[in-house]
Write a protein that holds these residues in place. Sequence first.
Motif, PDB file in Angstrom:
ATOM      1  N   GLY A 165       0.778  -1.227   0.000  1.00  0.00           N
ATOM      2  CA  GLY A 165       0.000   0.000   0.000  1.00  0.00           C
ATOM      3  C   GLY A 165       0.810   1.277   0.000  1.00  0.00           C
ATOM      4  O   GLY A 165       0.259   2.370   0.147  1.00  0.00           O
ATOM      5  N   ALA A 166       2.116   1.177  -0.209  1.00  0.00           N
ATOM      6  CA  ALA A 166       2.969   2.372  -0.185  1.00  0.00           C
ATOM      7  C   ALA A 166       2.891   3.182  -1.479  1.00  0.00           C
ATOM      8  O   ALA A 166       3.341   4.319  -1.520  1.00  0.00           O
ATOM      9  N   GLY A 167       2.342   2.596  -2.531  1.00  0.00           N
ATOM     10  CA  GLY A 167       2.201   3.346  -3.774  1.00  0.00           C
ATOM     11  C   GLY A 167       3.057   2.856  -4.926  1.00  0.00           C
ATOM     12  O   GLY A 167       3.240   3.571  -5.914  1.00  0.00           O
ATOM     13  N   LYS A 168       3.577   1.641  -4.837  1.00  0.00           N
ATOM     14  CA  LYS A 168       4.441   1.123  -5.897  1.00  0.00           C
ATOM     15  C   LYS A 168       3.702   1.002  -7.232  1.00  0.00           C
ATOM     16  O   LYS A 168       4.213   1.422  -8.267  1.00  0.00           O
ATOM     17  N   THR A 169       2.498   0.468  -7.208  1.00  0.00           N
ATOM     18  CA  THR A 169       1.737   0.337  -8.456  1.00  0.00           C
ATOM     19  C   THR A 169       1.271   1.707  -8.948  1.00  0.00           C
ATOM     20  O   THR A 169       1.270   1.973 -10.153  1.00  0.00           O
ATOM     21  N   THR A 170       0.917   2.600  -8.034  1.00  0.00           N
ATOM     22  CA  THR A 170       0.556   3.969  -8.422  1.00  0.00           C
ATOM     23  C   THR A 170       1.734   4.634  -9.134  1.00  0.00           C
ATOM     24  O   THR A 170       1.564   5.283 -10.165  1.00  0.00           O
TER      25      THR A 170
END
Length: 155
Positions: A36-41
């Motif tokens: 949920g840290a934003g890697k895919t974002t």
Amino acid sequence: MYQKQLNSEEVTRQFAEKLSQYLTPGMTILLEGDLGAGKTTFTKGVAAGLEIDRIIKSPTYTIIREYTSGRLPLYHMDLYRLEDSGVEGLGLEEYFSGEGVSIVEWPTVAMEDMPADHLHITLAHGENPDSRQMTIIARGHQYTQLLAQLEALDS
């Protein structure tokens, strides 16, 4: 080393899109952060900057997703599920030396198989639910130059 506060998902995507303008064939980004840290974002932003018009999904279960419709191909890898089994037989070297850009989530699972030269980006949860603290470390001349260009944009 370069650090930046990203205050929303949109800012994260925009930064990654800006970064993508400096990417060239064979470049590798190692992307770390908790769930949920934003890697895919972040990867979605890179894909947008590479003019890839497909929906970007996390490759957690497929291990590698290839997007070939943009300015450069994007190879999005997630090694999280390989912690116990290893990466032999995946042909990672072919991706790293190929015509596209490789983004590897959870690279520490097989750090010895990662290219020596790369951008190492860590995303950490910030003070509010939408913010992230980003740290970028460049390894190798080409990546050091890229990081200098990004820093110049911020000044």
